[in-house]
Design a protein around this motif. Structure first.
Motif, short mmCIF file in Angstrom:
data_model
loop_
_atom_site.label_atom_id
_atom_site.label_comp_id
_atom_site.label_asym_id
_atom_site.label_seq_id
_atom_site.Cartn_x
_atom_site.Cartn_y
_atom_site.Cartn_z
N THR A 169 46.86 -3.01 61.99
CA THR A 169 48.11 -3.25 61.24
C THR A 169 47.83 -3.55 59.77
O THR A 169 48.73 -3.48 58.93
N SER A 170 46.57 -3.86 59.43
CA SER A 170 46.25 -4.08 58.01
C SER A 170 46.43 -2.79 57.21
O SER A 170 46.36 -2.80 55.98
N ALA A 171 46.69 -1.68 57.92
CA ALA A 171 47.02 -0.43 57.22
C ALA A 171 48.21 -0.63 56.28
O ALA A 171 48.33 0.05 55.26
N PHE A 172 49.08 -1.61 56.62
CA PHE A 172 50.24 -1.87 55.76
C PHE A 172 49.83 -2.50 54.42
O PHE A 172 50.63 -2.59 53.51
N LEU A 173 48.58 -2.97 54.33
CA LEU A 173 48.14 -3.65 53.10
C LEU A 173 47.36 -2.72 52.17
O LEU A 173 47.03 -3.10 51.06
N CYS A 174 47.06 -1.52 52.66
CA CYS A 174 46.23 -0.59 51.88
C CYS A 174 47.08 0.12 50.82
O CYS A 174 48.16 0.63 51.11
N SER A 175 46.57 0.16 49.59
CA SER A 175 47.32 0.79 48.49
C SER A 175 47.02 2.28 48.36
O SER A 175 47.60 2.94 47.51
N GLN A 176 46.06 2.78 49.17
CA GLN A 176 45.63 4.18 49.08
C GLN A 176 44.96 4.49 47.73
O GLN A 176 45.03 5.61 47.23
N CYS A 177 44.30 3.48 47.15
CA CYS A 177 43.68 3.68 45.83
C CYS A 177 42.48 4.62 45.89
O CYS A 177 42.11 5.22 44.88
N GLY A 178 41.81 4.69 47.04
CA GLY A 178 40.71 5.64 47.19
C GLY A 178 39.34 5.10 46.83
O GLY A 178 38.34 5.82 46.93
N VAL A 179 39.23 3.82 46.45
CA VAL A 179 37.92 3.28 46.07
C VAL A 179 36.96 3.33 47.26
O VAL A 179 35.78 3.70 47.11
N CYS A 180 37.46 3.00 48.45
CA CYS A 180 36.58 2.99 49.63
C CYS A 180 36.03 4.40 49.90
O CYS A 180 34.85 4.57 50.20
N GLU A 181 36.90 5.39 49.76
CA GLU A 181 36.53 6.77 50.11
C GLU A 181 35.66 7.42 49.03
O GLU A 181 34.63 8.03 49.33
N LEU A 182 36.07 7.29 47.77
CA LEU A 182 35.45 8.09 46.72
C LEU A 182 34.30 7.39 46.00
O LEU A 182 33.53 8.01 45.29
N VAL A 183 34.18 6.08 46.20
CA VAL A 183 33.09 5.36 45.54
C VAL A 183 32.23 4.60 46.54
O VAL A 183 31.02 4.81 46.62
N ALA A 184 32.87 3.74 47.34
CA ALA A 184 32.08 2.87 48.24
C ALA A 184 31.31 3.69 49.28
O ALA A 184 30.16 3.41 49.57
N CYS A 185 31.97 4.71 49.83
CA CYS A 185 31.34 5.46 50.92
C CYS A 185 30.91 6.85 50.46
O CYS A 185 30.89 7.78 51.25
N ASP A 186 30.54 6.99 49.20
CA ASP A 186 30.18 8.32 48.70
C ASP A 186 28.91 8.84 49.37
O ASP A 186 28.67 10.04 49.43
N PHE A 187 28.09 7.93 49.93
CA PHE A 187 26.85 8.38 50.58
C PHE A 187 27.10 8.92 51.99
O PHE A 187 26.44 9.83 52.45
N MET A 188 28.08 8.36 52.72
CA MET A 188 28.38 8.82 54.08
C MET A 188 29.59 9.77 54.09
O MET A 188 29.86 10.43 55.08
N MET A 189 30.34 9.77 53.00
CA MET A 189 31.53 10.60 52.85
C MET A 189 32.56 10.35 53.96
O MET A 189 33.12 11.28 54.54
N LEU A 190 32.78 9.07 54.24
CA LEU A 190 33.82 8.69 55.21
C LEU A 190 35.02 8.16 54.42
O LEU A 190 34.90 7.79 53.27
N SER A 191 36.17 8.10 55.11
CA SER A 191 37.37 7.73 54.37
C SER A 191 38.23 6.71 55.11
O SER A 191 39.16 7.06 55.82
N PRO A 192 37.94 5.43 54.91
CA PRO A 192 38.86 4.42 55.43
C PRO A 192 40.29 4.67 54.93
O PRO A 192 41.25 4.45 55.65
N ARG A 193 40.42 5.16 53.71
CA ARG A 193 41.76 5.44 53.17
C ARG A 193 42.55 6.36 54.09
O ARG A 193 43.71 6.10 54.40
#
Ligand code: SF4
Ligand code: SF4
Length: 445
Positions: free
Chosen positions: A295-319
């Protein structure tokens, strides 16, 4: 100054919606009473220069629009959040700030996503918006700087018919223009001198949160801050195009629970209980009894930091996972259960801010430049004005094919009793087509 009621009606009649990308009808924000009015001049996304350009060109209109909103909402003061290195815009604004100190500048660092409403409110006022909340919860109204300029026009009866658009990336002549709403992507590609290479895709908006444009014959919306041409093999493009099913499969085996996505998540840094690494562990769960990490999905702004910067090595997308969870939860009628009110940001908030140059380097955007020059007001011969690119009910046409229109004539409106907006002819001409999604006007000259 108009009364509050008349101001709200004028803003509704002018068809003003959030110009920063959200498209939320602005008249609704003016119905509230607040303490502070914040103008978002952070140009949150890298590469875009539309807000900066307009702050230089129309600094006085920004102040005028803020004063309208301060008056309507009973606010004590206004703050313009602007990047500290936007020297030209800062200088232009300093010349027109009210002498009574009722509107001030707040200089922001060059980080992403400084323009996220939650971060902007914290930076400019020190207040943290609660989980699942809006700026109004802490006595603040936030709008994009261009929206304020449109408000200054709107109270004098001038509707939204054009907007500033940054044409950046792989164009032969990257630039900032003003274009009628509904100008086609194809026409703006020509304005930008065509592509500098063949294998490109178009993005409407900024690189982080913008959407891939499938139909280049469609028209730009009131929310189109930029059009980017990026190579098909750019990391951002590849991530945007990765199907959800593939992402889910990879996440199950490849997520090493390194915590990096949670460490860099801007909403987590504000103290919200959003832990993307933990949500990645829930991918096998069903939604019959959603846990807090779903349910914390309601708190995500979809900014993309997790996908495009944090996980750039595994290329996964929490977003992407959050977007899918949210969609499912809404479909099942589940509402946001999170309402924590953090009183302070997390330790390391300052240290973990994502500097724009780092972001550009990691995402292959270095070289596309940060400041583009304003060149022209585009005169379009044909426009396709989208009727559904705002928050709320789609607008319904009130014109017919063959009708002759003057610029600024009303052509469509959302039902009066629903959240929505009004659309106006952005050029003079004849209605040449009407679909569920757009009204086409062919110019009379
Ligand atoms: S950064 Fe990537 S690998 Fe690390 S926890 Fe987050 S999703 Fe998993
Ligand atoms: S997109 Fe990722 S980084 Fe941004 S708020 Fe959502 S979880 Fe956090």
């Amino acid at each position: 100054m108009l009364s509050k009621d008349k101001t709200i009606q004028a803003i509704r009649n002018a068809g003003i919606v959030g110009a920063g990308g959200g498209g939320f009808p602005t008249y609704v924000k003016l119905q509230s009473e607040v303490d502070t009015v914040v103008a978002n001049g952070s140009e949150c996304e890298p590469i875009l220069s539309s807000d900066r350009t307009m702050m230089v060109k129309n600094a006085k209109a920004l102040i005028d629009g803020m004063q309208v909103v301060i008056n309507a909402t009973g606010a004590k003061h206004g703050i313009i959040g602007i990047k500290g290195h936007y020297h030209d815009a800062v200088d232009a604004l300093k010349k027109v700030l009210p002498k009574d100190g009722s509107i001030k500048l707040h200089l922001l660092e060059n980080y992403y996503p400084a323009g996220d409403e939650f971060l902007l409110v914290y930076e400019t006022t020190g207040k943290i918006i609660p989980e699942g909340g809006i700026p109004l919860n802490v006595g603040v109204v936030v709008s994009n700087v261009i929206t304020f300029m449109q408000i200054a026009d709107g109270v004098h009866g001038k509707p939204v018919t054009e907007r500033a658009v940054t044409l950046a990336g792989e164009f032969n002549k990257p630039q900032v223009v003003t274009a009628p709403i509904g100008t086609t992507y194809n026409d703006l590609i020509k304005v930008a001198g065509g592509f500098a290479r063949e294998d490109v895709i178009l993005i409407d908006g900024g690189p982080m949160m913008g959407k891939i444009v499938d139909d280049w014959n469609a028209g730009i919306a009131k929310t189109t801050s930029g059009i980017l041409a990026l190579p098909k093999d750019n990391f951002i493009v590849r991530m945007k195009q990765k199907p959800l099913a593939q992402m889910v499969r990879q996440s199950k085996s490849a997520c090493c629970q390194c915590f990096r996505c949670s460490d860099l998540c801007p909403r987590n840094l504000l103290g919200h209980e959003l832990y993307p690494h933990a949500t990645m562990r829930t991918i096998d769960y069903n939604l019959t009894n959603p846990t807090k990490h779903i349910t914390s999905a309601f708190l995500c702004s979809q900014c993309g930091v997790c996908e495009l910067v944090a996980c750039d090595f595994m290329m996964l997308s929490p977003r992407k996972i959050y977007a899918a969870y949210r969609q499912e939860l809404v479909k099942k009628g589940v509402r946001n259960p999170h309402n924590k009110k953090p009183v302070k940001v997390r330790e390391g908030f300052e240290m973990r801010k994502l500097a724009i140059p780092t972001l550009m380097k990691k995402t292959g955007l270095t070289g596309y430049g940060e400041k583009l020059e304003y060149t022209q007001d585009v005169a379009s011969k044909i426009v396709r004005i989208p009727l559904n690119k705002h928050a709320g009910a789609p607008a319904l046409p009130i014109v017919m094919v063959g009708d002759k229109l003057r610029k600024c004539d009303v052509i469509a409106a959302s039902p009066e009793d629903k959240l929505g907006t009004v659309y106006h002819a952005s050029i003079a001409g004849t209605v040449s087509a009407i679909t569920q999604d757009f009204i086409e006007i062919t110019g009379s000259r």
